[in-house]
Design an enzyme around this catalytic site. Structure first.
Site, PDB file in Angstrom:
ATOM      1  N   TYR A 124       0.827  -1.213   0.000  1.00  0.00           N
ATOM      2  CA  TYR A 124       0.000   0.000   0.000  1.00  0.00           C
ATOM      3  C   TYR A 124       0.863   1.265   0.000  1.00  0.00           C
ATOM      4  CZ  TYR A 124      -4.142  -2.848   1.124  1.00  0.00           C
ATOM      5  OH  TYR A 124      -5.171  -3.770   1.103  1.00  0.00           O
ATOM      6  N   LYS A 173       4.939 -14.457   3.958  1.00  0.00           N
ATOM      7  CA  LYS A 173       5.094 -15.402   2.851  1.00  0.00           C
ATOM      8  C   LYS A 173       6.581 -15.436   2.495  1.00  0.00           C
ATOM      9  CE  LYS A 173       3.111 -18.106  -0.278  1.00  0.00           C
ATOM     10  NZ  LYS A 173       2.505 -19.398   0.057  1.00  0.00           N
ATOM     11  N   ASP A 206      -1.138 -18.387   3.508  1.00  0.00           N
ATOM     12  CA  ASP A 206      -2.142 -19.319   2.975  1.00  0.00           C
ATOM     13  C   ASP A 206      -2.568 -20.320   4.054  1.00  0.00           C
ATOM     14  OD1 ASP A 206       0.524 -19.989   2.721  1.00  0.00           O
ATOM     15  OD2 ASP A 206       0.322 -20.989   0.796  1.00  0.00           O
ATOM     16  N   ASP A 230      -4.866  -6.491   5.974  1.00  0.00           N
ATOM     17  CA  ASP A 230      -6.158  -5.983   5.506  1.00  0.00           C
ATOM     18  C   ASP A 230      -7.092  -7.161   5.220  1.00  0.00           C
ATOM     19  OD1 ASP A 230      -8.069  -4.222   4.697  1.00  0.00           O
ATOM     20  OD2 ASP A 230      -7.054  -3.561   2.883  1.00  0.00           O
TER      21      ASP A 230
END
Ligand code: NAD
Length: 372
Positions: A124, A173, A206, A230
């Protein structure tokens, strides 16, 4: 003594839920002088800018703000006011508690966790561009810094320590994002040993999503980067009963802005229909931040009892999806008045009631009522 607080009603359902929060704030007896300023669509019409300087000046001066949601055009148009606000004021920690209220609104009544999300950088950051003139390729840069990673991880552990929460999980990740993911991961690994009383572990994003929908009660505090946070905070809002009941807060070093997780829900704007609870629970977080703990406790309790009673609740809490036994929905303003009425009356020493259970039969769905 009165607090000076900036109030940004926002767009869509924002003015209605912000007014609801004001009604409840009034009932607490805590002296608050609201400084109302406009950002978003209303500010564009009145001032030609979605984030006029007086909004930032007001928050800088008062140090505390309560905010309604602000519409962001999708795919084009002005940059998100929410993202700009966080970056301009360095509101780096987005804190979103997900707690199932009164049990029935969720398959996961034990849910009680907090998502702590880095709010100033990551995907962002606003660093993005088209790669070619034809607009057939594009890049968005994922900026992760050691400084921002350190401070959000430290914030999450300090919050866990303060609130006696025994477990912090870092979500990333790093197996695929070998630089940005690994940077965030190493900040977590280096800071965790300073909090020996807190269990620290990690999940890949995930796997985390799968774990959360299977056994959310096993998680306590989650700390993660901007986009992942988010998404996870909406997921957790869903686990805890829906966006209508999910509050949030943004903290910087000296300022704090309180706002619901939900957006401006334009399709319900002006209908006095939206659920005011997320904004009212954001007010509750604000009262805690101001040190007005008894008032905050009363607001939380009044919300809980109103939802448990199911006499005056908005459509999202009245219909199948939230409740097994549907009831006629009330308006946003009626629910706010009911919560405000209860605020001075609640007994804080009594155990929290569970939802009235009704007959436990499958609910019949009125086709004229729309669940969101
Ligand atoms: P949304 O949260 O506005 O709506 C998602 C769904 O939840 C809709 O079905 C909506 O009707 C329902 N909903 C949301 N709040 C509700 C409430 N209080 N009571 C009952 N139902 C409620 O998300 P969206 O549609 O993706 O976004 C709409 C706009 O809001 C967009 O412009 C988006 O950028 C903006 N937005 C702003 C913020 C913020 O200001 N912090 C956060 C998220 C989205």
């Amino acid at each position: 003594m009165s607090y000076h607080v900036t109030l940004i009603p926002g767009d869509g359902i924002g003015p209605e839920v912000a007014q609801a929060a004001r009604v409840v704030a009034e009932a607490t007896g805590v002296g608050i002088e609201w400084e109302v300023v406009d950002a978003g669509e209303r500010a564009i019409k009145a001032r030609g800018s979605p984030l006029p300087p007086e909004v930032l000046d007001s928050i800088r001066r008062n140090k505390v703000a309560l905010k309604g949601p602000i519409t962001t055009p999708i795919g084009s148009g002005f940059r998100s006011v929410n993202v700009a606000l966080r970056q301009e004021l360095d509101l780096y920690a987005s804190v979103r508690p997900a707690r199932a209220i009164a049990g029935e609104g969720t398959r996961y009544p034990e849910t009680n966790l907090i998502v702590v999300r880095e709010a100033t950088e990551g995907l962002y950051s606003g660093v993005e561009h088209w790669v070619d003139r034809e607009h057939s390729a594009a890049e968005t840069v994922n900026v992760i810094t050691r400084r921002a990673s350190d401070r959000i991880v430290r914030f999450a552990f300090e919050l866990a320590r303060r609130e006696h929460r025994p477990h912090v999980t870092a979500v990333h990740k790093a197996n695929i994002m070998k630089t940005t993911g690994a940077l965030f991961q190493s900040a977590f690994r280096e800071l965790a040993p300073r909090y020996p009383e807190i269990l620290a572990d990690e999940r890949l994003i995930d796997n985390m999503c799968m774990q959360l929908v299977k056994k959310p009660e096993e998680y306590n505090v989650i700390v993660t980067t901007n986009l992942m946070g988010d998404i996870l905070s909406d997921l957790c809002a869903g686990l805890a009963g829906g966006l209508g009941v999910a509050p949030g807060a943004l903290f910087g070093e000296t300022m704090a802005v309180f706002e619901p997780v939900h957006g401006s829900a334009p399709k319900y704007a002006g209908q006095d229909k939206a659920d005011p609870v997320a904004e009212i629970l954001s007010l509750e977080l604000m009262l805690r931040h101001l040190g007005e703990t008894p008032a905050a406790d009363r607001v939380f309790r009044a919300v809980w009892e109103t939802i448990a009673e199911k006499k005056v609740v908005t459509y999202d809490l009245a219909l199948p999806g939230y409740t097994l036994t549907p009831v006629p929905p009330s308006s946003c303003s009626a629910m706010a008045r009911e919560i405000a009425r209860k605020v001075p009356l609640v007994d804080l020493s009594a155990p929290l009631p569970s939802a009235s259970k009704g007959r436990g039969e499958p609910a019949s769905i009125d086709p004229n009522l729309e669940t969101s």
